[in-house]
Design a protein around this motif. Structure first.
Motif, PDB file in Angstrom:
ATOM      1  N   SER A  93      47.442  41.402  43.710  1.00  0.00           N
ATOM      2  CA  SER A  93      47.495  42.853  43.567  1.00  0.00           C
ATOM      3  C   SER A  93      46.257  43.348  42.849  1.00  0.00           C
ATOM      4  O   SER A  93      45.773  42.720  41.902  1.00  0.00           O
ATOM      5  N   VAL A  94      45.704  44.474  43.318  1.00  0.00           N
ATOM      6  CA  VAL A  94      44.487  45.037  42.744  1.00  0.00           C
ATOM      7  C   VAL A  94      44.625  46.549  42.600  1.00  0.00           C
ATOM      8  O   VAL A  94      45.377  47.193  43.333  1.00  0.00           O
ATOM      9  N   VAL A  95      43.876  47.108  41.652  1.00  0.00           N
ATOM     10  CA  VAL A  95      43.789  48.554  41.475  1.00  0.00           C
ATOM     11  C   VAL A  95      42.461  49.014  42.055  1.00  0.00           C
ATOM     12  O   VAL A  95      41.416  48.417  41.778  1.00  0.00           O
ATOM     13  N   LEU A  96      42.498  50.042  42.870  1.00  0.00           N
ATOM     14  CA  LEU A  96      41.296  50.578  43.500  1.00  0.00           C
ATOM     15  C   LEU A  96      40.769  51.774  42.712  1.00  0.00           C
ATOM     16  O   LEU A  96      41.508  52.422  41.976  1.00  0.00           O
ATOM     17  N   SER A 155      36.012  53.307  46.407  1.00  0.00           N
ATOM     18  CA  SER A 155      34.603  52.920  46.306  1.00  0.00           C
ATOM     19  C   SER A 155      34.433  51.566  45.622  1.00  0.00           C
ATOM     20  O   SER A 155      33.375  50.951  45.736  1.00  0.00           O
ATOM     21  N   SER A 156      35.458  51.110  44.889  1.00  0.00           N
ATOM     22  CA  SER A 156      35.387  49.787  44.264  1.00  0.00           C
ATOM     23  C   SER A 156      36.782  49.190  44.169  1.00  0.00           C
ATOM     24  O   SER A 156      37.781  49.907  44.070  1.00  0.00           O
ATOM     25  N   VAL A 157      36.831  47.861  44.195  1.00  0.00           N
ATOM     26  CA  VAL A 157      38.091  47.114  44.145  1.00  0.00           C
ATOM     27  C   VAL A 157      38.110  46.304  42.845  1.00  0.00           C
ATOM     28  O   VAL A 157      37.137  45.618  42.515  1.00  0.00           O
ATOM     29  N   PHE A 182      34.536  44.178  43.008  1.00  0.00           N
ATOM     30  CA  PHE A 182      33.367  44.356  43.866  1.00  0.00           C
ATOM     31  C   PHE A 182      33.282  45.807  44.330  1.00  0.00           C
ATOM     32  O   PHE A 182      34.257  46.559  44.281  1.00  0.00           O
ATOM     33  N   ILE A 183      32.084  46.183  44.772  1.00  0.00           N
ATOM     34  CA  ILE A 183      31.823  47.531  45.271  1.00  0.00           C
ATOM     35  C   ILE A 183      32.042  47.560  46.784  1.00  0.00           C
ATOM     36  O   ILE A 183      31.635  46.634  47.491  1.00  0.00           O
ATOM     37  N   GLY A 224      41.312  42.270  53.257  1.00  0.00           N
ATOM     38  CA  GLY A 224      42.035  43.387  53.849  1.00  0.00           C
ATOM     39  C   GLY A 224      43.146  43.936  52.976  1.00  0.00           C
ATOM     40  O   GLY A 224      43.833  43.193  52.269  1.00  0.00           O
ATOM     41  N   ILE A 225      43.284  45.256  53.016  1.00  0.00           N
ATOM     42  CA  ILE A 225      44.386  45.955  52.355  1.00  0.00           C
ATOM     43  C   ILE A 225      44.897  46.999  53.330  1.00  0.00           C
ATOM     44  O   ILE A 225      44.107  47.698  53.978  1.00  0.00           O
TER      45      ILE A 225
END
Length: 202
Positions: free
Chosen positions: A35-38, A47-49, A78-79, A148-149
């Motif tokens: 899980s990631v916040v964008l 614009s970044s992950v 990453f950007i 991919g998301i």
């Protein structure tokens, strides 16, 4: 040929043979459920992950050991932009799953993002870089990366998005910067010096 020099030649050649036995990192590794916040936290505008430490290896092929499946993967931020983006140890996983883990680390250095497909409900990113391992039997190898998301409405679940990624080896060995040739040249120079020494002693 003098006896001492005769013994040295096979030792040198044997050392070179051992150094050449490492092989490229073949196959692929799949990572999911992390899980990631964008930023911003909507797929259509990201614009970044952000980074992640809860991705899991879900499938492997080739040189990757089966025991990696189920191990946690650490991902760096990453950007989201096409172009050079040098991130060492972009993702990393250590095979520590008991009782059959090998203890070796596997990682990927991102070199560039080659394409980005972004819609209000999907984000697909492709890149290229170098696959690595501290397993001495494996060489650093060029690799391709995909990420991919997707979300039905473009918004996160419980504040974060779930992602999946895949790395595939290009099966092309990374040049060693001439190290083998340097070692081989140094060995030949050493042999030449010994030969001259023996000549002078004769």
């Amino acid at each position: 040929m003098y006896p001492s020099l005769t013994k040295l030649v096979p030792i040198l050649l044997g050392s070179l043979a051992l150094a050449a036995q490492a092989v490229p990192i073949t196959g692929q590794i799949n990572i999911q459920t992390g899980s990631v916040v964008l930023t911003p936290n909507m797929l259509g505008a990201v614009s970044s992950v952000g980074g992640s430490s809860n991705g899991l290896v879900t499938a492997i092929e080739g040189a990757y050991p089966a025991a990696l499946v189920g191990d946690f993967v650490t991902y760096k931020p990453f950007i989201v932009a096409v172009g050079a983006q040098s991130i060492a140890t972009f993702w990393s996983v250590t095979d520590t799953l008991a009782p059959i883990g090998t203890g070796f680390n596997y990682s990927f250095d991102l070199g560039a993002i080659t394409s980005v497909i972004q819609t209000p409900t999907n984000l697909f990113v492709n890149g290229a870089g170098t696959l690595r391992s501290n397993n001495p039997a494996l060489d650093a190898t060029p690799g391709l990366w995909s990420y991919g998301i997707n979300s039905a409405d473009g918004s996160p679940t419980s504040g974060a998005f779930s992602f999946q990624s895949n790395n595939v080896a290009q099966n092309v060995a990374v040049p060693d910067g001439g190290n083998s040739l340097i070692l081989f040249g140094a060995g030949l120079i050493g042999l030449g010096g010994l030969a001259r020494s023996f000549k002078f002693l004769a």
